[in-house]
Motif scaffolding. Structure first.
Motif, short mmCIF file in Angstrom:
data_model
loop_
_atom_site.label_atom_id
_atom_site.label_comp_id
_atom_site.label_asym_id
_atom_site.label_seq_id
_atom_site.Cartn_x
_atom_site.Cartn_y
_atom_site.Cartn_z
N ARG A 36 0.83 -1.20 0.00
CA ARG A 36 0.00 0.00 0.00
C ARG A 36 0.87 1.26 0.00
NH1 ARG A 36 2.54 2.15 3.11
NH2 ARG A 36 2.66 1.99 5.37
N GLY A 41 -2.48 11.31 5.88
CA GLY A 41 -2.99 10.77 7.16
C GLY A 41 -1.93 9.87 7.75
N GLU A 42 -0.79 10.46 8.15
CA GLU A 42 0.34 9.63 8.59
C GLU A 42 0.53 9.68 10.09
OE1 GLU A 42 1.51 7.02 6.89
OE2 GLU A 42 2.14 8.39 5.31
N TYR A 46 -3.22 5.19 14.76
CA TYR A 46 -3.30 4.76 16.17
C TYR A 46 -3.73 5.92 17.07
CZ TYR A 46 1.52 6.52 15.81
OH TYR A 46 2.63 7.28 15.55
N CYS A 176 1.65 -1.56 15.51
CA CYS A 176 1.16 -0.77 14.39
C CYS A 176 -0.33 -0.45 14.53
CB CYS A 176 1.38 -1.53 13.08
SG CYS A 176 0.46 -3.07 13.00
N ILE A 178 -4.04 0.32 12.16
CA ILE A 178 -4.80 -0.60 11.30
C ILE A 178 -4.66 -0.31 9.81
CG2 ILE A 178 -6.54 -1.12 13.05
CD1 ILE A 178 -8.43 0.82 11.64
N MET A 179 -3.90 0.75 9.48
CA MET A 179 -3.90 1.20 8.09
C MET A 179 -3.43 0.14 7.09
SD MET A 179 -2.14 4.50 6.39
CE MET A 179 -0.44 4.21 6.80
N ASP A 180 -2.29 -0.47 7.36
CA ASP A 180 -1.66 -1.30 6.33
C ASP A 180 -2.50 -2.53 5.99
OD1 ASP A 180 0.22 0.58 6.87
OD2 ASP A 180 1.66 -0.78 7.80
N GLY A 342 4.06 6.27 4.82
CA GLY A 342 4.37 5.13 5.70
C GLY A 342 5.01 5.58 7.00
N GLY A 343 5.63 4.62 7.68
CA GLY A 343 6.17 4.87 9.02
C GLY A 343 7.33 5.85 9.06
C1 GLA Z 1 3.30 1.95 9.64
C2 GLA Z 1 2.23 1.29 10.50
C3 GLA Z 1 0.85 1.90 10.24
C4 GLA Z 1 0.91 3.42 10.34
C5 GLA Z 1 2.06 3.99 9.55
C6 GLA Z 1 2.24 5.48 9.76
O1 GLA Z 1 3.07 1.68 8.30
O2 GLA Z 1 2.17 -0.09 10.24
O3 GLA Z 1 -0.10 1.36 11.11
O4 GLA Z 1 0.96 3.83 11.69
O5 GLA Z 1 3.29 3.35 9.86
O6 GLA Z 1 1.15 6.18 9.28
#
Ligand code: GLA
Length: 395
Positions: A36, A41-42, A46, A176, A178-180, A342-343
């Motif tokens: 993904r 929305g980073e 959480y 983490c 729930i996004m990924d 991403g992270g």
């Molecule tokens: C990682 C986590 C996600 C999210 C992103 C930052 O991908 O797995 O849950 O927190 O970082 O948005």
């Protein structure tokens, strides 16, 4: 310069062939799950925020066949010996680490009362690893989908995504959001997956305009800090919320953060400012998308990146360099917006741009990035793709 996304059927052929070469059997089950990218929305999934990711045209495929034993034999096309899992036992985390994503998913099914019997499996993937594109979520979601196929059951999509998230928490020890797993599960062609992380409900947002595309630029760096850094950011947000005396970030205003600025202390106050600002920006992004005003996403993406760089401190020199190059190409060159995705602590950037200019933009990004950092980036384009699914194949 612009890498080609290997077609899914090519990955499927490779997986089938690999399974045959390694275990001498033909595949009876094939599952695919995408990586993904997040548009905006980073680090707020959480924090009860909204996120706007989509599944990309890069997949992880597992080819498998039940083997009439109680042992799973799994291997990756990246090499290494096949790993054996004793399925008479409840799965627990163990070595090698990469198999923990699979163990965690199997455990999720075991905990639901399913008996998982032995199978042979081979994994191939076109999702770059360690690039912030959720290759691990794809591994979890593909495994869960494969087990659905083997068991002849079908979980609710939300339950499947949550089962995979739990695998990441309890077997990979990454706290983490729930996004990924939601993006990999709910992905849909021509749609973004907007997730309300408070209610846990995803909603598809159309992204039909084929004149636009998204470039994903893998900076090819992954800074060490990453796992500890992620957990620490999450802790900061929890500290901030409790100091603010609120039950949810949805109830926190920018003014609340400013009023409590000194009491929160640095860096927790800046982390809080990021969360509140990013939730507002993502809601604004959803609104402009509803109106089909893609240009308006540009300033929101820019503000998101700056906040992740300065307040949340999860960017790095290479991500900043890539984003700055995209910014310098600008609107005239077909760039609508760019930010890290991403992270963080390395990984990839996302650049929303005119599809007709994508290859010229990719070329500029790659050459300028090489000049500035000495690193050859991997750049590819992707529109929203289909989420995790079982594949039909010719037996
Ligand atoms: C990682 C986590 C996600 C999210 C992103 C930052 O991908 O797995 O849950 O927190 O970082 O948005």
């Amino acid at each position: 310069m612009l890498q080609i996304n290997p077609p899914l059927n090519e990955l499927v052929s490779l997986a089938k062939k690999g399974l045959h070469e390694l275990f001498g059997v033909e595949a009876t089950h094939l599952a695919a799950a995408p990586g993904r990218v997040n548009l905006i929305g980073e680090h707020i999934d959480y924090c009860d925020g909204f996120v706007l990711p989509f599944a990309i045209e890069r997949y992880l495929v597992i080819a498998a066949r039940p083997n009439d034993t109680m042992t799973a034999r799994v291997a990756s096309s990246l090499g290494g010996e096949p790993v054996e899992l004793d399925l008479t036992q409840l799965q627990e985390p163990a070595e090698p680490k990469w198999v923990n994503y699979l163990r965690g998913v199997i455990r999720g099914f075991q905990d639901r009362g399913y008996e998982i019997k032995g199978f042979d499996a081979l994994i191939v993937s076109s999702i770059p690893g360690g690039a912030g594109l959720s290759s691990s979520a794809a591994l979890e979601c593909a495994m869960a989908t494969l087990l659905e196929g083997i068991l002849g059951v079908s979980l609710e999509l939300k339950e499947k995504a949550l089962l995979c998230q739990k695998a990441e928490h309890n077997f990979a020890f990454v706290p983490c959001g729930i996004m990924d797993q939601f993006a990999s599960t709910f992905g849909k062609e021509d749609h973004l997956v907007m997730i309300d992380c408070q209610s846990g409900e995803p909603q598809w947002v159309p992204f039909m305009n084929r004149d636009l595309t998204v470039l994903i630029s893998n900076t090819m760096v992954h800074h060490e800090l990453s796992d500890g850094g992620y957990a620490l950011r999450r802790k900061h947000t929890e500290q901030a919320l409790s100091a603010l005396g609120k039950a949810s970030w949805r109830d926190v205003s920018e003014q609340d953060v400013l009023t409590m600025w000194d009491q929160l202390g640095d860096p927790v106050n800046r982390r809080a400012r990021h969360v509140v600002g990013e939730i507002a920006r993502t809601m604004a992004a959803a609104k402009v998308l509803e109106q089909g005003d893609f240009q308006a996403l540009g300033p929101l993406m820019a503000a998101s990146h700056d906040s992740l760089r300065d307040d949340f401190e999860v960017s790095c020199a290479e991500l900043d360099a890539m984003v700055n190059i995209a910014r310098s190409i600008g609107n005239e060159g077909g760039v609508i917006g760019a930010r890290m995705t991403g992270g963080g602590f390395g990984g990839s950037t996302v650049t929303l741009c005119e599809a007709s200019a994508a290859s010229v933009i990719a070329k500029k990004l790659a050459s300028e990035y090489l000049l500035q950092t000495g690193i050859t980036a991997q750049i590819f384009a992707s529109r929203p793709a289909r989420g995790a699914h079982l594949l039909e194949w010719e037996k």
